[in-house]
Design a protein around this motif. Sequence first.
Motif, short mmCIF file in Angstrom:
data_model
loop_
_atom_site.label_atom_id
_atom_site.label_comp_id
_atom_site.label_asym_id
_atom_site.label_seq_id
_atom_site.Cartn_x
_atom_site.Cartn_y
_atom_site.Cartn_z
N HIS A 1 10.93 5.70 22.94
CA HIS A 1 12.01 6.38 22.24
C HIS A 1 12.76 5.46 21.28
N ASN A 2 11.95 4.70 20.53
CA ASN A 2 12.47 4.04 19.35
C ASN A 2 12.55 5.07 18.22
N ILE A 3 12.92 4.64 17.03
CA ILE A 3 12.98 5.55 15.89
C ILE A 3 11.59 5.66 15.27
N ALA A 4 11.10 6.87 15.15
CA ALA A 4 9.84 7.14 14.46
C ALA A 4 10.14 7.86 13.16
N CYS A 5 9.53 7.41 12.08
CA CYS A 5 9.75 8.01 10.76
C CYS A 5 8.41 8.28 10.10
N VAL A 6 8.36 9.34 9.34
CA VAL A 6 7.19 9.60 8.50
C VAL A 6 7.70 10.13 7.17
N GLY A 7 7.09 9.63 6.08
CA GLY A 7 7.58 10.07 4.80
C GLY A 7 6.81 9.53 3.62
N VAL A 8 7.24 9.97 2.46
CA VAL A 8 6.63 9.60 1.19
C VAL A 8 7.53 8.65 0.41
N ASP A 9 8.82 8.88 0.47
CA ASP A 9 9.81 8.14 -0.31
C ASP A 9 10.54 7.14 0.57
N TYR A 10 10.52 5.86 0.16
CA TYR A 10 11.13 4.81 0.98
C TYR A 10 12.65 4.97 1.08
N LYS B 1 0.87 -1.18 0.00
CA LYS B 1 0.00 0.00 0.00
C LYS B 1 0.90 1.22 0.00
N ARG B 2 0.86 1.98 -1.08
CA ARG B 2 1.77 3.09 -1.25
C ARG B 2 1.21 4.38 -0.64
N PRO B 3 2.09 5.28 -0.20
CA PRO B 3 1.62 6.61 0.23
C PRO B 3 0.84 7.30 -0.89
N ASP B 4 -0.12 8.10 -0.49
CA ASP B 4 -0.98 8.82 -1.43
C ASP B 4 -0.95 10.31 -1.04
N VAL B 5 -0.06 11.06 -1.68
CA VAL B 5 0.14 12.47 -1.34
C VAL B 5 -1.13 13.27 -1.57
N ALA B 6 -1.87 12.94 -2.59
CA ALA B 6 -3.08 13.70 -2.91
C ALA B 6 -4.08 13.67 -1.76
N ARG B 7 -4.10 12.58 -1.01
CA ARG B 7 -5.02 12.46 0.13
C ARG B 7 -4.29 12.65 1.47
N ASP B 8 -3.03 13.07 1.41
CA ASP B 8 -2.23 13.28 2.63
C ASP B 8 -2.15 12.00 3.45
N LEU B 9 -2.03 10.86 2.77
CA LEU B 9 -1.85 9.57 3.42
C LEU B 9 -0.40 9.16 3.23
N VAL B 10 0.40 9.30 4.28
CA VAL B 10 1.84 9.04 4.15
C VAL B 10 2.25 7.94 5.11
N ARG B 11 3.41 7.37 4.80
CA ARG B 11 3.91 6.24 5.59
C ARG B 11 4.41 6.72 6.96
N ILE B 12 4.08 5.94 7.98
CA ILE B 12 4.67 6.11 9.30
C ILE B 12 5.27 4.78 9.71
N ALA B 13 6.41 4.81 10.37
CA ALA B 13 7.06 3.59 10.81
C ALA B 13 7.74 3.81 12.14
N VAL B 14 7.83 2.73 12.93
CA VAL B 14 8.58 2.75 14.18
C VAL B 14 9.57 1.60 14.14
N ILE B 15 10.84 1.91 14.42
CA ILE B 15 11.93 0.93 14.37
C ILE B 15 12.52 0.80 15.77
N GLU B 16 12.53 -0.40 16.30
CA GLU B 16 13.11 -0.62 17.63
C GLU B 16 14.60 -0.30 17.58
N ARG B 17 15.08 0.51 18.53
CA ARG B 17 16.47 0.98 18.44
C ARG B 17 17.31 0.69 19.68
N HIS B 18 16.80 -0.16 20.58
CA HIS B 18 17.54 -0.45 21.80
C HIS B 18 18.38 -1.73 21.68
N GLY B 19 18.38 -2.35 20.50
CA GLY B 19 19.16 -3.57 20.30
C GLY B 19 18.53 -4.79 20.91
#
Length: 564
Positions: A457-466, A410-428
């Motif tokens: 306080h893991n890594i949180a990302c939001v974006g359009v381009d992978y 499911k790809r981000p849809d800029v026209a509808r302001d639907l963008v990817r959000i992700a959380v990456i565990e960063r504590h090892g």
Amino acid sequence: MADLETRIAQGRGDAPADLVLRGARVLDLVTGEMIDGDVAICDGIIVGTGEDYDGAEVVDLSGTILVPGFIDTHLHIESSLVTPFEFDRCVAPRGVTTAICDPHEIANVIGPDGIRYFQEASTRTVMDIKVQLSSCVPSTDMETAGARIEAEDLIPLRGHPSGIGLAEFMNYPGVIHRDPGAMAKLRAFAGGHIDGHCPLLSGRDLNAYVAAGIRTEHEATSAAEAREKLQKGMRVLIREGSVSKDLEALAPLLTERTAPYMCLCTDDRNPLDIAEHGHLDYMIRTLIARGAPPLAVYRAASLSAAEAFELKDRGLIAPGLRADIVALRSLEECRAEAVFCGGVRVNEAAFAARDTIPPVGRNSVQAPRVEPEAFRCAGNREDTDVIGILEGKILTEHLHADIPIVDGDKRPDVARDLVRIAVIERHGINGNIATGFVQGFGLERGAIASTVCHDHHNIACVGVDYDDLALAANRLSEIEGGFVVAEGGAVRAELALPVAGLMSLEPFEDVRDRLEALRAAARALGVTLEEPFLQLAFLALPVIPALKITDRGLVDVNRFEIIG
């Protein structure tokens, strides 16, 4: 402290006071009257008001009004993105003489050592930092934090001079459903101060929560919610942070009748907002501008706060209390001309005289290196849960959107302001990566990423381009955490936060300047939010309704369960 006889002698005028503040009028928060006369201070304690005094040192404050020092009743200093020492230098000149902090941000990364760091720092700052003991690390079992703190870990931390009690009890379902771990912490601190955190809780559930001995609440976002909490005996803390902005909604409730049971707090406020708007001083002048009586506002800022947290040694300009004093030209404008913390004039000389301690939590970002493919969002149905941002609130909406599946993604849809959000565990610990959709950033390209990600306080990302998402996330590991804006395969702006991935080692002025550059870079990507980085951070907090995301997936907070 000077001996009792010396204080009495100076108060009576039998001996010169150590310090005399002359020429100002004192706002008496009990009667609301202005008192003429000097303020005499002996070894940091007020010993006389309303009379003429001689002093070893005399400070002329003619033309000003003296009010008690302001008390921020709930905040996370880590959210200022600077160390306690730089926070001290940033806000004490604005009249904040006491800050009641909860160091649960750093505690979620490095455990009790983070609390000890704040306790040790509090003994060296000019302002008085009170360190509550973090009650919910992690906030729930639906996230991966760097540490876990149980009741037996908190008990040895009690008794420090900076201590008041137990910090915000965020796991309100654990309270009302009698989770054994929650019960152990409440029993360990029974009879002492326990801070609350129960957004939108009402009726019998609120009754149960308050019956547990929880006394304060800073999550009320409407006058109706705050009124019910006042009626249940809670002290309501009006909050105005960088993201959570509840002042406008609660201002009509602050009157001279309710002021004894209302206080002020910032919760999470960064140096850019402080520079552009202010801290508690901003709240005071804004509340007055919105029609709240000045006496009520200044009570909430000091006396009511002192009473709520049983700080009997402050809150008034009166004999026997700490000389925490702010000199103002105007009550309405609330701009500090001079500030005294425990009788010490707040200035660069006072800050330079402090001892500091080494930082902790270095090299805490142990995230896996991620590839662009990690940000794909798989699914077998087009109906998709979407986190809906409510600007100015950490509450979110639980939205739905039909998003087509193309090549299993499911790809981000800029026209509808639907963008990817992700959380990456960063504590090892496990390397978890969870993805979803968010609406409300306005992003049109690129990505932003952060290790300030409440409360785990893991890594949180939001974006359009992978590719940009991967670049931003991986860059955070290289700079020991912080904020990154990426676009077109390049890092456009960044701020390193090497202390546990939360705090800079630089002066607050430099952090402010970096935040300005980050905000400009985010806006160049189309971001419309005033504070996108902290707004992103709160999208991962699974104790604030309605839909959030952690490294384990989307969380329906109302049902308190992971849904995908």
